[in-house]
Design a protein around this motif. Structure first.
Motif, short mmCIF file in Angstrom:
data_model
loop_
_atom_site.label_atom_id
_atom_site.label_comp_id
_atom_site.label_asym_id
_atom_site.label_seq_id
_atom_site.Cartn_x
_atom_site.Cartn_y
_atom_site.Cartn_z
N SER A 136 8.00 5.48 -11.60
CA SER A 136 8.48 5.28 -10.23
C SER A 136 7.56 5.97 -9.24
O SER A 136 7.72 7.14 -8.93
N PRO A 137 6.58 5.24 -8.73
CA PRO A 137 5.68 5.84 -7.75
C PRO A 137 6.33 5.94 -6.37
O PRO A 137 7.23 5.17 -6.02
N ALA A 138 5.86 6.88 -5.59
CA ALA A 138 6.12 6.87 -4.15
C ALA A 138 5.02 6.01 -3.53
O ALA A 138 4.51 5.11 -4.17
N ARG A 139 4.66 6.28 -2.28
CA ARG A 139 3.66 5.42 -1.64
C ARG A 139 2.28 5.64 -2.27
O ARG A 139 1.82 6.76 -2.44
N VAL A 140 1.64 4.51 -2.61
CA VAL A 140 0.32 4.54 -3.23
C VAL A 140 -0.66 3.82 -2.30
O VAL A 140 -0.35 2.77 -1.74
N HIS A 141 -1.85 4.39 -2.16
CA HIS A 141 -2.84 3.79 -1.27
C HIS A 141 -3.50 2.59 -1.96
O HIS A 141 -4.40 2.74 -2.78
N THR A 142 -3.03 1.42 -1.63
CA THR A 142 -3.53 0.16 -2.19
C THR A 142 -3.93 -0.77 -1.05
O THR A 142 -3.61 -0.50 0.12
N PRO A 143 -4.60 -1.88 -1.35
CA PRO A 143 -4.91 -2.86 -0.30
C PRO A 143 -3.67 -3.36 0.43
O PRO A 143 -3.73 -3.68 1.62
N PHE A 144 -2.51 -3.39 -0.26
CA PHE A 144 -1.27 -3.82 0.40
C PHE A 144 -0.94 -2.90 1.58
O PHE A 144 -0.55 -3.37 2.65
#
Length: 259
Positions: free
Chosen positions: A185-193
């Motif tokens: 369960s990740p929190a906010r992840v820096h992705t292209p989205f």
């Protein structure tokens, strides 16, 4: 970094062409796994596969709509006819911003089809082969939204809650067949989205909004996709053979330290 040997392992990763999925695909391939990526976006995913192959890894893309059960079954059966089926990572998913009033029926249906039915379809297709082998690992990508209230994430939270409870059910039902099932369960992840969301909704304020969103994590930043992939690499390994039916928050302190 810990080193895990996946030389004789076949891994299916859904949504493996970008963001967390791309990190997963590269991480498992670099550890020796035979990686099969199921992704709707063929061109972008092929770029990931090509990069893996250039570095001497093994990877293959299968264009797939995970919400289509027959398509999923056909692809999985094709993979399983030539290989063991050791690991399934259900990473494919879509997001939605809005409370219940801002969630249309079509929004709800779309999220259900991908985030819930897609996970069900892939597990449903893989379980028979894993039972036959007497072993296997299923890893589902849930979210902190599975367990805590997040504003304007009604439908997304609902679907990820379902992913979490599917994880517990699979772990319980198939423990006697040598099949483990866990979730991350990740929190906010820096992705292209995230970058696309900010640029679309806050034009001209990208830097400020990125910093603001980063600071919603108590640790002061977003996670990196590779950090999620590193946890997945451990949870799917033989070193984690005593772990099943467990959710692993990787959230920069969000659940325990917020509020």
């Amino acid at each position: 970094m810990a080193s895990y040997n996946y030389k004789d392992k076949t891994v299916i990763i859904t949504g493996g062409g970008s963001g967390i999925g791309e990190a997963l695909s590269k991480k498992f391939a670099s550890s020796g796994a035979n990686v099969h990526i199921l992704d709707f976006q063929l061109e972008k995913t092929q770029e990931v596969v090509d990069e893996v192959l250039e570095k001497g890894g093994r990877a293959q893309v299968h264009q797939c709509d995970v919400s289509n059960q027959e398509q999923v079954k056909e692809i999985v059966q094709g993979i399983a006819s030539k290989n063991s089926l050791d690991i399934l990572i259900n990473n494919a998913g879509i997001a939605h911003v809005g409370n219940i009033e801002g969630t249309s029926e079509s929004d709800m249906d779309k999220l259900y089809q991908v985030n819930i039915k897609g996970v069900y379809n892939c597990i449903y297709a893989c379980i028979p082969k894993m039972k036959e082998q007497g072993n296997g690992v299923v890893l589902n990508m849930a979210s902190i939204a599975s367990t805590v209230g997040i504003s304007d994430r009604f439908a997304y939270s609902m679907t990820k809650g379902a992913v979490l409870t599917m994880t517990y059910s699979i772990a319980k039902d198939y423990i006697d067949h040598g099949i483990r099932c866990n979730s991350i369960s990740p929190a906010r992840v820096h992705t292209p989205f995230v970058d696309n969301f900010i640029s679309k909704n806050y034009p001209g304020e990208e830097k400020e909004m990125f910093e603001k969103l980063s600071k919603t994590q108590p640790i002061g930043r977003m996670a990196k996709p590779d950090e999620i992939a590193s946890l997945a690499l451990y949870l799917c390994s033989d070193e984690a053979s005593f772990i099943t039916g467990t959710d692993f928050p990787i959230d920069g302190g969000f659940i325990k330290l917020n509020g």
